[in-house]
Design a protein around this motif. Structure first.
Motif, PDB file in Angstrom:
ATOM      1  N   ASP A 354      11.869  59.392  55.436  1.00 36.01           N
ATOM      2  CA  ASP A 354      10.558  60.070  55.528  1.00 36.01           C
ATOM      3  C   ASP A 354       9.923  59.220  57.056  1.00 36.01           C
ATOM      4  OD1 ASP A 354      10.747  61.657  53.577  1.00 36.01           O
ATOM      5  OD2 ASP A 354       9.070  60.463  52.100  1.00 36.01           O
ATOM      6  N   GLY A 355      10.199  58.025  56.873  1.00 31.59           N
ATOM      7  CA  GLY A 355       9.776  57.212  58.251  1.00 31.59           C
ATOM      8  C   GLY A 355      10.439  57.738  59.720  1.00 31.59           C
ATOM      9  N   ILE A 356      11.773  58.068  59.364  1.00 31.34           N
ATOM     10  CA  ILE A 356      12.503  58.529  60.503  1.00 31.34           C
ATOM     11  C   ILE A 356      11.983  59.973  60.893  1.00 31.34           C
ATOM     12  CG2 ILE A 356      14.875  59.221  61.116  1.00 31.34           C
ATOM     13  CD1 ILE A 356      16.146  57.231  59.405  1.00 31.34           C
ATOM     14  N   LEU A 357      11.759  60.786  60.194  1.00 28.94           N
ATOM     15  CA  LEU A 357      11.160  62.232  60.426  1.00 28.94           C
ATOM     16  C   LEU A 357       9.982  62.010  60.930  1.00 28.94           C
ATOM     17  CD1 LEU A 357      12.260  64.065  57.131  1.00 28.94           C
ATOM     18  CD2 LEU A 357      13.255  64.145  59.354  1.00 28.94           C
ATOM     19  N   GLN A 358       9.199  61.141  60.750  1.00 33.69           N
ATOM     20  CA  GLN A 358       7.650  60.876  61.223  1.00 33.69           C
ATOM     21  C   GLN A 358       7.677  60.277  62.635  1.00 33.69           C
ATOM     22  OE1 GLN A 358       6.252  58.351  58.160  1.00 33.69           O
ATOM     23  NE2 GLN A 358       5.051  60.091  57.175  1.00 33.69           N
ATOM     24  N   GLU A 359       8.893  59.434  62.761  1.00 32.07           N
ATOM     25  CA  GLU A 359       9.022  58.972  63.982  1.00 32.07           C
ATOM     26  C   GLU A 359       9.697  59.894  65.125  1.00 32.07           C
ATOM     27  OE1 GLU A 359       8.924  56.676  67.533  1.00 32.07           O
ATOM     28  OE2 GLU A 359       7.812  56.425  65.753  1.00 32.07           O
ATOM     29  N   THR A 420      12.859  51.557  64.462  1.00 33.56           N
ATOM     30  CA  THR A 420      12.796  50.552  63.496  1.00 33.56           C
ATOM     31  C   THR A 420      11.807  50.867  62.386  1.00 33.56           C
ATOM     32  OG1 THR A 420      13.339  48.809  65.148  1.00 33.56           O
ATOM     33  CG2 THR A 420      12.399  48.107  63.136  1.00 33.56           C
ATOM     34  N   ILE A 421      12.653  51.001  61.005  1.00 33.04           N
ATOM     35  CA  ILE A 421      11.830  51.310  59.905  1.00 33.04           C
ATOM     36  C   ILE A 421      12.055  50.501  58.921  1.00 33.04           C
ATOM     37  CG2 ILE A 421      11.497  53.058  58.304  1.00 33.04           C
ATOM     38  CD1 ILE A 421      10.605  54.018  60.748  1.00 33.04           C
ATOM     39  N   ALA A 422      10.954  49.802  58.211  1.00 35.99           N
ATOM     40  CA  ALA A 422      11.167  49.053  57.026  1.00 35.99           C
ATOM     41  C   ALA A 422      12.295  47.760  57.255  1.00 35.99           C
ATOM     42  CB  ALA A 422      11.389  49.451  55.886  1.00 35.99           C
ATOM     43  N   GLY A 423      12.278  47.033  58.454  1.00 30.13           N
ATOM     44  CA  GLY A 423      13.220  46.496  59.018  1.00 30.13           C
ATOM     45  C   GLY A 423      14.813  46.939  59.133  1.00 30.13           C
ATOM     46  N   HIS A 424      15.001  48.203  59.313  1.00 28.76           N
ATOM     47  CA  HIS A 424      16.120  48.665  59.614  1.00 28.76           C
ATOM     48  C   HIS A 424      16.090  49.139  61.021  1.00 28.76           C
ATOM     49  CE1 HIS A 424      17.884  48.509  55.425  1.00 28.76           C
ATOM     50  NE2 HIS A 424      16.440  48.862  55.039  1.00 28.76           N
ATOM     51  N   GLU A 425      17.092  49.039  61.939  1.00 32.66           N
ATOM     52  CA  GLU A 425      16.950  49.832  63.208  1.00 32.66           C
ATOM     53  C   GLU A 425      18.336  50.706  63.089  1.00 32.66           C
ATOM     54  OE1 GLU A 425      16.803  47.619  67.207  1.00 32.66           O
ATOM     55  OE2 GLU A 425      18.635  48.359  67.296  1.00 32.66           O
TER      56      GLU A 425
END
Length: 740
Positions: A354-359, A420-425
């Motif tokens: 979801d964070g990827i989609l939002q970015e 970068t989402i939740a510590g993952h690049e």
């Protein structure tokens, strides 16, 4: 058809209808906005507030309904009021209650229904708010149901207001009995416009305690500019002893105790009390109502996860962009699909997904607002999320395909930047399809459809690419659709046949195997090559059954030839991706081999990179089971895709097939020759066999032999042949009749 049940509280329910003044079965204009919002929010052609009488139903408000049977026995809403939550019927033809209902089988053609009961303050279900469509929906989500409940609460509030208004025309109880504890703001005032009673809801709306208002002029509650108009209207009402035909405003500017102003809805009623006229004002805070309507309108037009426009809003904006006169009607549509998003979502979790989609949405929105887009502000660019990992951009004023394609490349580049989402690049790629108007389309559906076809082509050519629509794509899509319509007949009539292309040992030219290749013996168009129909077949419901037929037919033919002159012949069979999803492929293969008396090493299954990428979670395990049983696994078109090298270490391959493009270019290009040499070296390093495809000249054959390539196939040796031609060419006995 099942008739709706009669409720145990039927008598009290009908009394509630009467208390609300609904026994006269009149429409309520105050409910019209509710059904309009519902139809627009859910994209449905029909929405209604349906009240349920003793043996019939009637619309208190509706949009798009037309002429309908209003009997209670056939009413969907009469079923809906018998249960507490939202009643959803995804497909009426599949529901035993409604499949033979006249509203379903007749001209109304109701195929989808969702409705929620409308309750009186005592909890009696008087009717239902519903939306309907003439096509089924399996996508009416829990979130959609909650939105329908919110609209039902709005409708119930308006019905309660109507109850108060209706009771004003009847014998009045005391104010405390009538409205003292009501949440609807109510004020009574006399002929001199002095407040004689006010409930807590009305006083609090204006920031007062009720005791502060009683005895004060009604002007206390209104902005100064409203005083004269209301004073004159009340004076005329006193003179006429009636409110009929008087033009009294229904929206005024209210004033709070602190001096602030707000929009106030007002409905006035009149009656006689002890020989004198008395007035009632039913108030409504329009500020809160409009804020609620704005929120619902925003929900109906935006994607809840990303805040971008949703699919319905995007289509409307495209339509608006194309309605104006040229050159204003020029526009480009970019359809984007994220590459590899499913893998990221599955491995890193939905929260990261979801964070990827939002970015991605943020980057596209920023790109849409860039000054590069020369468009009028009121009809400017818009970014949308159409669903899943599919996005779109509308660029009004962009009519040049090259310019639109440059913008597509900018969008792809922006998406590909690290996230970068939740510590993952992570990095995600994107493919993009481009279409422009008026050059390639004049209507919204055509423009978006063209961009979607271009997106499919971009994905077919490789990841991270854009493709501009060309008319040939539409022609190919039409051909696929036409072929798709005929495939059922082709399977039923046995019109598919298998051709076989020989595979030979380069050392001595002897026959080593045969690749089974499907052809369509079309009754009008003659023998069709796979390129003409395979896309339609692979994407349709028949792929699994045709794949099973190919496997069985090829194994049967191989068994015949092995018994009649070619005891070591190997047959190669190409798999469809759907065969990994439907049933147990490994078990089917072993049963087929056993049925025809073939050893496992007589069969070689060929897979492509698309199968690996689309079904990566199930393919490795299935192939290992087959390899453990002795079945050969070949990777087709090796060297042309992204995953070729990783496949050597992660998949149980036995053979790699060198793509014809490298073979045909190796004599003219050092690079192509180096690729062929490298592939052969890798095959030897991984203890795999290799076969070269597309060999057409003796020089190519000699070069491959010098590089120690074991096998080859191509026009130099033979084109794909029918069963009879193959048998005659290699002396393998009589023809075996093949039928699909």
């Amino acid at each position: 058809m099942k008739c709706p049940p009669t409720l145990q509280s039927e008598e009290a329910r009908l009394q509630a209808l009467a208390d609300h003044g609904l026994e006269r079965e009149q429409a309520l204009p105050s409910l019209d906005p509710v059904v309009r919002i519902a139809a627009r929010m859910f994209g449905m052609p029909v929405s209604a507030v349906n009240m349920i009488g003793s043996d019939h139903v009637f619309f208190a408000a509706s949009i798009g309904a037309g002429e309908l049977d209003m009997g209670r026995d056939v009413s969907f809403c009469a079923h809906a009021i018998a249960q507490g939550g939202v009643m959803v019927v995804p497909d009426t033809l599949q529901d035993e209650r409604f499949h033979d209902n006249p509203l379903v089988t007749g001209p109304s053609n109701v195929r989808f229904y969702a409705g929620v009961p409308l309750l009186s303050p005592e909890g009696h279900a008087m009717g239902a708010l519903c939306v309907l469509d003439d096509r089924p929906h399996d996508d009416f989500s829990a979130e959609d149901q909650e939105r329908l409940r919110e609209l039902a609460r709005m409708a119930s509030d308006r019905l309660e207001l109507h109850r108060i208004e209706t009771s004003s025309e009847r014998t009045r109880p005391s104010f405390d009995e009538y409205a003292g504890n009501s949440t609807t703001p109510v004020v009574w005032f006399d002929e001199q416009r002095r407040v004689v009673a006010i409930n807590t809801a009305a006083a609090a709306l204006h920031g007062y305690h009720p005791a502060e208002c009683v005895g004060q002029p009604l002007d206390l509650l209104l902005a100064e500019q409203e005083h004269a108009t209301l004073r004159e209207g009340i004076a005329r009402a006193v003179e006429a002893a009636s409110m009929q035909d008087l033009q009294i405003p229904t929206e005024v500017c209210g004033r709070r105790k602190d001096g602030t102003h707000f929009m106030l809805g007002i409905a006035l009623f009149i009656w006689r009390h002890n020989g004198r006229l008395r007035f009632e004002a039913v108030l409504r805070d329009l500020t809160a109502q409009r804020r609620e309507e704005d929120d619902l309108r925003r929900q109906a037009n935006s994607d809840p996860l990303t805040g971008l426009a949703n699919r319905a809003c995007f289509y409307r904006r495209v339509q608006e962009a194309l309605l104006g006169p040229l050159p204003d009607a020029a526009a480009a549509v970019l359809m984007l699909d994220l590459d590899g998003f499913k893998d990221l979502n599955d491995t890193l979790g939905h929260a990261v997904g979801d964070g990827i989609l939002q970015e991605v949405a943020h980057r596209l929105a920023r790109l849409a607002g860039h000054a590069l887009f020369k468009a009028h502000q009121s009809r400017g660019p818009i970014a949308a999320r159409l669903g899943g990992d599919e996005f779109a951009l509308l660029l009004p004023g962009v009519a040049d395909p090259d310019a639109a394609n440059q913008l597509a490349q900018r969008a792809i580049s922006a998406i590909h930047q690290p996230i970068t989402i939740a510590g993952h690049e992570v990095r995600v790629g994107a493919s993009c399809g481009v279409s422009v108007a008026p050059l390639q389309a004049h209507e919204a559906l055509e423009l978006v459809g063209n961009a979607d076809l271009a997106l499919s082509q971009a994905k077919a050519e490789g990841r991270g690419r854009s493709f501009v629509f060309a008319p040939a794509l539409r022609m190919a899509a039409v051909a696929r659709r036409l072929y798709g319509m005929e495939l059922d007949r082709a399977v039923g009539q046995g019109e598919f046949v298998l051709f076989y292309q020989p595979q030979v040992h380069l050392e001595d030219g002897s026959l080593s195997g045969a690749e089974a290749l499907i052809r369509w013996q079309h009754p009008q168009r003659g023998l069709l090559a796979p390129a003409a129909f395979l896309p339609a077949l692979e994407g349709g419901p028949l792929a699994a059954s045709v794949g099973s037929w190919i496997l069985d037919e090829a194994c049967a033919q191989a068994a015949y030839w092995r018994r009649n002159g070619a005891p070591t012949l190997r047959v190669g069979v190409n798999l469809f991706g759907v065969q990994f999803r439907v049933g147990d492929l490994a078990a089917e293969v072993m049963e087929t081999l056993a049925r025809h008396g073939l050893p496992p090493d007589a069969l070689e299954l060929e897979i492509t990179e698309n199968i690996v990428l689309d079904h990566d979670d199930v393919v490795p395990g299935m192939l290992r089971r087959l390899r453990d049983q002795g079945v050969g696994i070949a990777f087709d078109d090796f060297g042309t895709g992204y995953a070729s090298l990783s496949l050597l270490t992660t998949y149980p391959l036995t053979r790699i097939k060198i793509d014809r493009a490298f073979v045909q270019g190796m004599l003219q290009s050092r690079r192509e020759a180096s690729v062929v040499r490298a592939i052969l070296d890798m095959a030897r390093s991984f203890d795999l066999q290799a076969i070269a495809e597309g060999v057409e000249t003796q020089a190519q054959c000699e070069r491959l032999r010098s590089e120690h390539c074991g096998e080859a196939q191509g026009y130099l040796f033979a084109r794909p042949m029918s069963v009879q031609q193959f048998g005659e060419a290699y002396g393998l006995g009589a023809l075996r009749k093949a039928t699909a």
